[in-house]
Design a protein around this motif. Sequence first.
Motif, PDB file in Angstrom:
ATOM      1  N   ARG A 228       0.889  -1.301   0.090  1.00 27.10           N
ATOM      2  CA  ARG A 228      -0.074   0.014  -0.007  1.00 27.10           C
ATOM      3  C   ARG A 228       0.837   1.486  -0.094  1.00 27.10           C
ATOM      4  NH1 ARG A 228      -5.153   1.565   1.798  1.00 27.10           N
ATOM      5  NH2 ARG A 228      -6.076  -0.500   1.168  1.00 27.10           N
ATOM      6  N   ASN A 229       1.927   1.118   0.482  1.00 28.83           N
ATOM      7  CA  ASN A 229       2.758   2.481   0.779  1.00 28.83           C
ATOM      8  C   ASN A 229       3.543   2.740  -0.514  1.00 28.83           C
ATOM      9  OD1 ASN A 229       3.138   1.141   3.980  1.00 28.83           O
ATOM     10  ND2 ASN A 229       2.978   3.176   3.724  1.00 28.83           N
ATOM     11  N   ILE A 230       3.695   1.830  -1.534  1.00 27.68           N
ATOM     12  CA  ILE A 230       4.499   2.089  -2.673  1.00 27.68           C
ATOM     13  C   ILE A 230       3.604   1.968  -3.835  1.00 27.68           C
ATOM     14  CG2 ILE A 230       6.437   1.339  -1.591  1.00 27.68           C
ATOM     15  CD1 ILE A 230       4.881  -0.831  -4.224  1.00 27.68           C
TER      16      ILE A 230
ATOM     17  N   THR B 188       8.318   4.694  -8.204  1.00 25.25           N
ATOM     18  CA  THR B 188       9.489   5.670  -7.693  1.00 25.25           C
ATOM     19  C   THR B 188       9.532   5.388  -6.265  1.00 25.25           C
ATOM     20  OG1 THR B 188       8.231   7.398  -7.643  1.00 25.25           O
ATOM     21  CG2 THR B 188       9.652   7.209  -9.584  1.00 25.25           C
ATOM     22  N   LEU B 189       8.554   4.898  -5.590  1.00 19.39           N
ATOM     23  CA  LEU B 189       8.554   4.841  -4.206  1.00 19.39           C
ATOM     24  C   LEU B 189       9.451   3.417  -3.755  1.00 19.39           C
ATOM     25  CD1 LEU B 189       4.749   5.853  -3.459  1.00 19.39           C
ATOM     26  CD2 LEU B 189       6.834   7.289  -3.217  1.00 19.39           C
ATOM     27  N   LEU B 190       9.633   2.646  -4.642  1.00 17.05           N
ATOM     28  CA  LEU B 190      10.258   1.362  -4.310  1.00 17.05           C
ATOM     29  C   LEU B 190      12.061   2.064  -4.163  1.00 17.05           C
ATOM     30  CD1 LEU B 190       8.761  -1.142  -7.256  1.00 17.05           C
ATOM     31  CD2 LEU B 190       9.044  -1.494  -4.642  1.00 17.05           C
TER      32      LEU B 190
ATOM     33  N   VAL C   4       1.919  -4.722 -11.201  1.00 16.77           N
ATOM     34  CA  VAL C   4       2.999  -4.777 -12.256  1.00 16.77           C
ATOM     35  C   VAL C   4       4.259  -4.286 -11.779  1.00 16.77           C
ATOM     36  CG1 VAL C   4       1.231  -5.414 -14.035  1.00 16.77           C
ATOM     37  CG2 VAL C   4       1.820  -2.925 -13.432  1.00 16.77           C
ATOM     38  N   PHE C   5       4.149  -3.177 -10.779  1.00 13.73           N
ATOM     39  CA  PHE C   5       5.410  -2.333 -10.362  1.00 13.73           C
ATOM     40  C   PHE C   5       6.365  -3.532  -9.814  1.00 13.73           C
ATOM     41  CE2 PHE C   5       3.343   1.853  -8.687  1.00 13.73           C
ATOM     42  CZ  PHE C   5       3.064   2.111 -10.250  1.00 13.73           C
TER      43      PHE C   5
END
Length: 351
Positions: A103-105, A110-112, A138-139
């Motif tokens: 949920r956080n990414i 780019t949050l990874l 899919v990220f």
Amino acid sequence: MISIENIKKCSQILFTVVLLLTIAFISFLVYRGIKSNDLEYTQTHELINVTKRPKIVLLLWTWPLRYSFPLNRCPPEFDASDCLYTIDRDMYSSAHAVIIHHRNISTSKTLLPQIPRPPNQFWIWSNMESPSNSLNLVFLDNLINLTMSYRVDSDIPTPYGWLVSKNQDSKKYIIPKKSKLVAWMVSNWKKNSRRVKYYEDLKNYLNIDVFGKYHKPLSRTDYMKNISTYKFYLSFENSIHEDYITEKFWNNAFVSGAVPIVLGPPRKNYERFAPPESFIHVDDFNTTKELASYILDLDKNYQKYQQYFVWKSKYEVSHRGSFMLQYCKVCRALKEAPGYRTIPSIAEWFK
């Protein structure tokens, strides 16, 4: 008249008292200093020991849903003494594993972690939402090594609840006193969802009290006490997926002492977690009217209603607990993990 001799004696006594008090005060200060140094030495000594011990470094990339909790406080049964949990991203390069809460990414890739990945570092995907409520899976293509979710086939299973055998000395379960029929707590109100449509039809035949954001208010402090006065609870999931059996079933119904009327995955899926006679599944009835008739019959037949609580003499509910306890599972799982491998598609596996 006071003689000079008496004055001298008083002066000597006063001097002695002052001297003794001064010695006592100095001794106290010295003692405090020694204790302080001892504490300082102990803390330093412990820190040195910690850093010398071999550690598996586990980096929380983010706090899950921004909930923080104490790190490195895992109970002994988790066998996590040789793991070091940290939120410090400066330790990324030395981390053996990175725990990524979906949920956080999920809003941007780019949050990874964007830093080059160290060889053989495990990325662990954590998620308690259903596929229907998990965006942008899919990220994570070709990035994740281990999964941690409510799914039984996860590498690190973290179900919302499960049953454990009762201690033989446990007291016999007594059904709470009931004065009302059916309750439902719902905040995620979507008119076109299956559960809302089912409720809209069912309420034509049954009296159902609905609590939540758009309905009757009910404080968290009074929640369990209130729900326990109902004979039945609508444990309707917001989406239908394998093993997605949430607190609506475990806590809202089972723990409160109401019989769950479930709408979720098929009955067989529920029976993997709970006895078949402990709940009522909407799929067992051809129509909502048929289900309502069955509920009204149970309302009049206490002996028949009691059969839904027989399981409580042998089992009790255990919860998934806090995020801290979930993450405590990672240490042992990482030590017992199979050889390094990457999951091509989380989306394909999860859906």
